[in-house]
Design an enzyme around this catalytic site. Structure first.
Site, short mmCIF file in Angstrom:
data_model
loop_
_atom_site.label_atom_id
_atom_site.label_comp_id
_atom_site.label_asym_id
_atom_site.label_seq_id
_atom_site.Cartn_x
_atom_site.Cartn_y
_atom_site.Cartn_z
N HIS A 94 0.87 -1.19 0.00
CA HIS A 94 0.00 0.00 0.00
C HIS A 94 0.90 1.23 0.00
CE1 HIS A 94 -3.66 -2.30 1.06
NE2 HIS A 94 -2.84 -3.05 1.77
N HIS A 97 -2.80 9.99 6.06
CA HIS A 97 -3.59 10.66 5.01
C HIS A 97 -3.69 12.16 5.26
CE1 HIS A 97 -5.67 6.67 3.66
NE2 HIS A 97 -4.52 6.87 3.08
N GLU A 108 -8.96 -11.42 6.54
CA GLU A 108 -7.87 -10.83 7.35
C GLU A 108 -8.21 -10.94 8.83
OE1 GLU A 108 -6.99 -6.75 6.30
OE2 GLU A 108 -5.12 -6.74 7.45
C1 6MZ Z 1 -6.51 -3.62 5.04
C2 6MZ Z 1 -5.01 -1.95 4.54
C3 6MZ Z 1 -4.03 -2.58 5.32
O1 6MZ Z 1 -4.33 3.29 -0.14
O2 6MZ Z 1 -3.70 5.37 1.07
N1 6MZ Z 1 -4.48 -0.83 4.04
N2 6MZ Z 1 -6.24 -2.47 4.41
N3 6MZ Z 1 -5.62 -4.25 5.82
C4 6MZ Z 1 -4.38 -3.77 6.01
N4 6MZ Z 1 -3.54 -4.44 6.85
C5 6MZ Z 1 -2.74 -3.81 7.81
N5 6MZ Z 1 -2.90 -1.84 5.24
C6 6MZ Z 1 -3.20 -0.78 4.44
O3 6MZ Z 1 -2.64 3.19 1.70
C7 6MZ Z 1 -3.22 3.11 2.98
C8 6MZ Z 1 -4.53 2.34 2.90
O4 6MZ Z 1 -4.30 0.97 2.55
C9 6MZ Z 1 -5.22 0.12 3.19
C10 6MZ Z 1 -6.13 1.00 4.04
O5 6MZ Z 1 -7.30 1.30 3.31
C11 6MZ Z 1 -5.28 2.24 4.24
O6 6MZ Z 1 -6.05 3.40 4.48
P1 6MZ Z 1 -3.20 4.07 0.50
O7 6MZ Z 1 -2.02 4.26 -0.39
#
Ligand code: 6MZ
Length: 363
Positions: free
Chosen positions: A26, A83, A220
């Site tokens: 992410h 964010h 998850e």
């Molecule tokens: C679910 C996750 C995550 O999209 O702003 N994100 N969603 N489970 C996880 N496990 C820990 N880790 C990250 O990156 C941040 C976003 O990625 C998702 C969440 O929606 C988080 O807000 P971006 O680049």
């Protein structure tokens, strides 16, 4: 791409030299400490009441750097905070370039970055400018000669509305064409406790029919049998986490069968699951269950910044925890090429690179 040097090297060094594929990263979770410092400096001029909560960031960093588990809820608090700091296109560009460069420095040869397009009216950032900024930054990395192939996946946050999900899929279809294939798919992520993803299934099916590949977070957390089964049977192209699929942890034989029948690879993120406390210890990680079955497993980082890890560290962790040989790690990394969303030409390029590197690692 990173080149392996010869000779006898430590296991850590071996994991760094190993050519690697990262399929679950992410963007905003992958921000390093160095980039965070630059991002915070951009906010230093703001009045006190608009300053980001640096204390919370520092506390988190201290805990995670000490190898402690926290909770999944706390992880989502961190994303909220991040964010607030990454709120304009300049920040998104900086983050993307730094994250791509850092993965390349860690020996990642192919990276699929995923991110949730965001509108921030106060700064004028729109979902389109967000996506275009990420794509431009990826292109700039390539122009600067950073040796890594990058693809982009648009993420749907399960907290958001059905309309927002529909818009993201529309944007993914649109930018898949416009980006010349850099946008390859759609992710479903966000706080797994929120919402029911079954409502998204017709949209996800439509996306897949349009040629987008699906990388969905599934199971998850425990007790999501019906949702998980429905997502597996779309079928999704890859599973994010899949922590609670198998019966030993409260999943079911039906979930395992669906995963196996469709032969769906799992993206496994050991440190993330430990810090988020969805696995109690590294040796209880579900990597073992699926690896022992010979099922496709891809070692990934999830959020290398938030969890203070690297892909090399995740490989090393698997090696130490499950007593894997160098050859087994090699096979894991090489097999990951089969599960990327880029086309066959990219797969061929990567396979050639792996072949070239193999002898240098004395395997
Ligand atoms: C679910 C996750 C995550 O999209 O702003 N994100 N969603 N489970 C996880 N496990 C820990 N880790 C990250 O990156 C941040 C976003 O990625 C998702 C969440 O929606 C988080 O807000 P971006 O680049």
């Amino acid at each position: 791409m990173a080149t392996a040097s010869e000779g006898h090297v430590s296991e850590e060094k071996f994991c760094k030299l190993l050519p690697k594929v990262e399929l679950h990263a992410h963007l905003n979770g992958s921000i390093s400490k160095e980039t965070m410092t630059k991002l915070l400096a951009r906010k230093a001029h703001l009045p006190q009441d608009q300053q980001p909560d640096t204390q919370a960031l520092q506390q988190w960093t201290d805990i995670v750097e000490n190898g402690k588990a926290v909770s999944l809820d706390a992880c989502f608090q961190m994303f909220k905070l991040i964010h607030q700091i990454v709120d304009d296109t300049e920040a998104v560009a900086m983050v993307t370039k730094d994250v791509v460069r850092e993965f390349a420095e860690d020996g990642v040869c192919y990276l699929e970055l995923r991110s949730t397009p965001r509108d921030v009216p106060q700064t004028g950032m729109t979902k389109r400018s967000y996506i275009e900024t990420v794509l431009k930054a990826i292109q700039q990395c390539q122009d600067e000669g950073i040796d890594i192939i990058v693809r982009f996946i648009l993420a749907i946050d399960r907290r958001n509305s059905l309309e927002a999900a529909e818009e993201t899929i529309q944007l993914a279809e649109d930018y898949r064409a416009k980006s010349g294939g850099v946008v390859v798919g759609v992710d479903l992520s966000g706080d797994p406790k929120v919402g029911d993803a079954r409502q998204l299934i017709p949209l996800l099916q439509k996306a897949r029919t349009a040629g987008l590949r699906l990388a969905l977070h599934i199971a998850e957390i425990p007790d999501q049998e019906a949702e998980s089964l429905a997502l597996l049977n779309i079928p999704t192209d890859r599973i994010g986490h899949g922590t609670f699929l198998h019966p030993e942890v409260g999943g079911s034989q039906g979930l395992v069968a669906a995963t196996e029948n469709h032969s769906i690879p799992l993206e496994l993120c050991q440190t993330s699951n430990f810090v988020g406390k969805t696995v109690a210890s590294f040796d209880e990680h579900h990597f073992k269950y699926w690896f022992d079955k010979g099922h496709p497993c891809v070692i990934c980082t999830d959020d290398k910044g938030v969890f203070h890890t690297t892909l090399s560290k995740e490989y090393h962790l698997a090696m130490m925890t499950f007593d894997l040989s160098r050859k087994q790690l090699w096979q894991l990394s090489e097999r990951s090429i089969d599960f990327i969303f880029a086309d066959d030409d990219v797969k061929q390029t990567l396979r050639k690179h792996w072949t070239n590197e193999r002898s240098k690692l004395q395997l």
